[in-house]
Design an enzyme around this catalytic site. Sequence first.
Site, PDB file in Angstrom:
ATOM      1  N   MET A 287       2.559   1.798  -2.512  1.00  0.00           N
ATOM      2  CA  MET A 287       1.873   1.338  -3.716  1.00  0.00           C
ATOM      3  C   MET A 287       2.626   1.826  -4.954  1.00  0.00           C
ATOM      4  SD  MET A 287      -2.067   2.161  -2.639  1.00  0.00           S
ATOM      5  CE  MET A 287      -1.638   3.680  -1.796  1.00  0.00           C
TER       6      MET A 287
ATOM      7  N   GLY B 205       0.759   6.266  -7.850  1.00  0.00           N
ATOM      8  CA  GLY B 205       1.915   6.068  -6.989  1.00  0.00           C
ATOM      9  C   GLY B 205       1.802   6.758  -5.641  1.00  0.00           C
ATOM     10  N   SER B 206       1.866   6.012  -4.536  1.00  0.00           N
ATOM     11  CA  SER B 206       1.594   6.609  -3.243  1.00  0.00           C
ATOM     12  C   SER B 206       1.816   5.599  -2.127  1.00  0.00           C
ATOM     13  CB  SER B 206       0.148   7.104  -3.218  1.00  0.00           C
ATOM     14  OG  SER B 206      -0.700   6.116  -3.775  1.00  0.00           O
ATOM     15  N   ARG B 207       1.360   5.940  -0.914  1.00  0.00           N
ATOM     16  CA  ARG B 207       1.454   5.023   0.215  1.00  0.00           C
ATOM     17  C   ARG B 207       0.326   5.303   1.199  1.00  0.00           C
ATOM     18  NH1 ARG B 207       6.865   6.591   3.440  1.00  0.00           N
ATOM     19  NH2 ARG B 207       5.884   5.846   5.347  1.00  0.00           N
TER      20      ARG B 207
END
Length: 217
Positions: free
Chosen positions: A97, A185-187
């Site tokens: 993301m 911001g990440s996954r």
Amino acid sequence: MTLHKEGYKTAVIAIVAFVLINVLSYNLVGGTVSHVLLFVTGISAFMAINFFRSPKRHFVVQDGAIIAPADGKVVVIEEVFEPEVLKEKALQVSIFMSPLNVHINWYPVGGAILFSTHQHGNHKRAYLPKSSTENERSSVLLETAKGVKVLARQVAGAMARRVVCYAEEGETVKQSSEMGFIKFGSRVDLYLPIGTQIDVKLGDKTTGGQSIIGWLK
């Protein structure tokens, strides 16, 4: 479009900061500098608030389907050994993301929560392979009504400083209901049984709660 509850505090801070900075700028500096500052702080406040948007969607609930847990791009599809929770080989599918994506996370399948944990860690770039085991993360192990186990993991990135997970061990959740939120911001990693049918490929864009990742056997 509405504001997610995780963004209330940020929205208040952004608005207060915007007002204070520009009132002081207008009274103490004025002129072109104030106009430029008004523009810059306005864009910054908008971006901070927009990050926490909660769009209205028609969520998909489909028996046997694995629904995307997040908006973003598929960056990993591979067979791995998951050492922390499953402690066995699994098929990993990861969605990255960017700061521009909606950062709400949804349950990919419905079922009972067997395990839920949060681990502190680093804040490396979320698209790096090591982020799955070294970054701050929350892991949720789900078991479907047919006894299939699916592990979902929220992973913080370089900008992310807080992973919020709503899962509680022992409760039963519905597919595409909210699992949590990751800030900036990440996954999200999914660990699926070997042999799971995957309908996406690397680089595909996903829509959380709507896109079908694949199908459980």
